[in-house]
Write a protein that holds these residues in place. Structure first.
Motif: not given
Length: 281
Positions: A122-150
């Motif tokens: 619903g807002d910009v602050a939710a984008i990193p959380a979405t990246l992290r959740a999709l990273g967890t479910l797809s086995g890409q948690a490390a890359e998702a964390e890098r992208r979210a933090a950036r």
């Protein structure tokens, strides 16, 4: 054969993964998803960003970025998803923007035992959380964390850059015939807030308030920004050329500013630069 069997038995079993979706539901998978169907353009984009594009086996018809997404089978558009086509792709995860129109399809998928992750940032602050959740479910948690933090670092820097600047009256235009803007609670308003602008219609209760020549003449904004392709925006903005105060008439890409994806950062930076030039002018 016995040696091979012993080796296979010795290998660690894939670990179960779990993430909470935007509907507040815990989505649990026995192992990271390997066959994902995305039913929202923003989800498709984020899955490619975190390196899970090779796990996508289907998409909604509006998913057009990156270009590789267009090669995936399309299973319908929001409100008209082909459940049979989705099931035929044998997904172990479906990511969907749920709502009144899509709810019937996602309910059927859940009833068939297919996990559905409701993704509605619903807002910009939710984008990193979405990246992290999709990273967890797809086995890409490390890359998702890098992208979210950036993204978090970049967005915070953008907001700091213009926080002390003079507020600028700017009206985003999201539709024509009738002309429409957005109130401050809509996602697309986030980039304009980061640029330290004020929408004179932002406090309206309607999500997409209507605009008239008379209302804009009274508001006297410094700029009107059409979220549309250049050709479409030209037609939208033509009617405002004789407004008092001669506001700047600009066009920006609706997808990059309107979709809850990481591309909003670069789009927001470009928008802020264009609007900041008006302060000097």
């Amino acid at each position: 054969m016995r040696a091979l069997l012993a080796l296979l038995l010795a290998l660690p079993a894939p670990a179960a993964v779990e993430a909470r979706d935007d509907a507040g539901q815990a989505v649990k998978l026995a192992a990271p998803a390997r066959r994902i169907v995305s039913l929202s353009p923003h989800a498709t984009e984020l899955l490619y960003e975190i390196g899970a594009g090779d796990r996508l086996v289907g998409r909604d018809g509006a998913s057009d970025y990156p270009a590789a997404a267009a090669k995936l089978p399309a299973v319908g558009l929001y409100g008209a998803f082909n459940v049979e086509a989705i099931v035929a792709l044998k997904p172990d995860l479906v990511v969907a923007w749920e709502g009144p129109q899509a709810g019937a399809a996602t309910r059927r998928l859940r009833a068939l035992g297919i996990p559905v992750f409701a993704s509605q940032p619903g807002d910009v602050a939710a984008i990193p959380a979405t990246l992290r959740a999709l990273g967890t479910l797809s086995g890409q948690a490390a890359e998702a964390e890098r992208r979210a933090a950036r993204f978090e670092t970049g967005w915070a820097a953008l907001e700091r850059r213009y926080r002390q600047s003079t507020p600028l009256s700017v009206v985003p235009q999201v539709g024509d015939a009738p002309a429409m803007t957005v109130n401050d609670r809509q996602f697309v308003a986030a980039a304009f807030r980061a640029c330290n602008t004020r929408n004179p219609f932002g406090a309206e209760r309607a999500a997409v308030p209507l605009m008239s020549v008379e209302a804009l003449a009274a508001a006297r904004p410094r700029a009107i920004v059409a979220l549309a392709t250049p050709a479409v925006a030209e037609g939208w903005l033509a009617r405002w050329r004789t407004l008092p105060g001669r506001p700047a008439l600009l066009a920006v890409d609706a997808d990059t500013l309107g979709r809850p994806t990481s591309r909003i950062l670069a789009a927001g930076e470009a928008l802020c630069l264009r609007l900041d030039a008006l302060r000097g002018g």
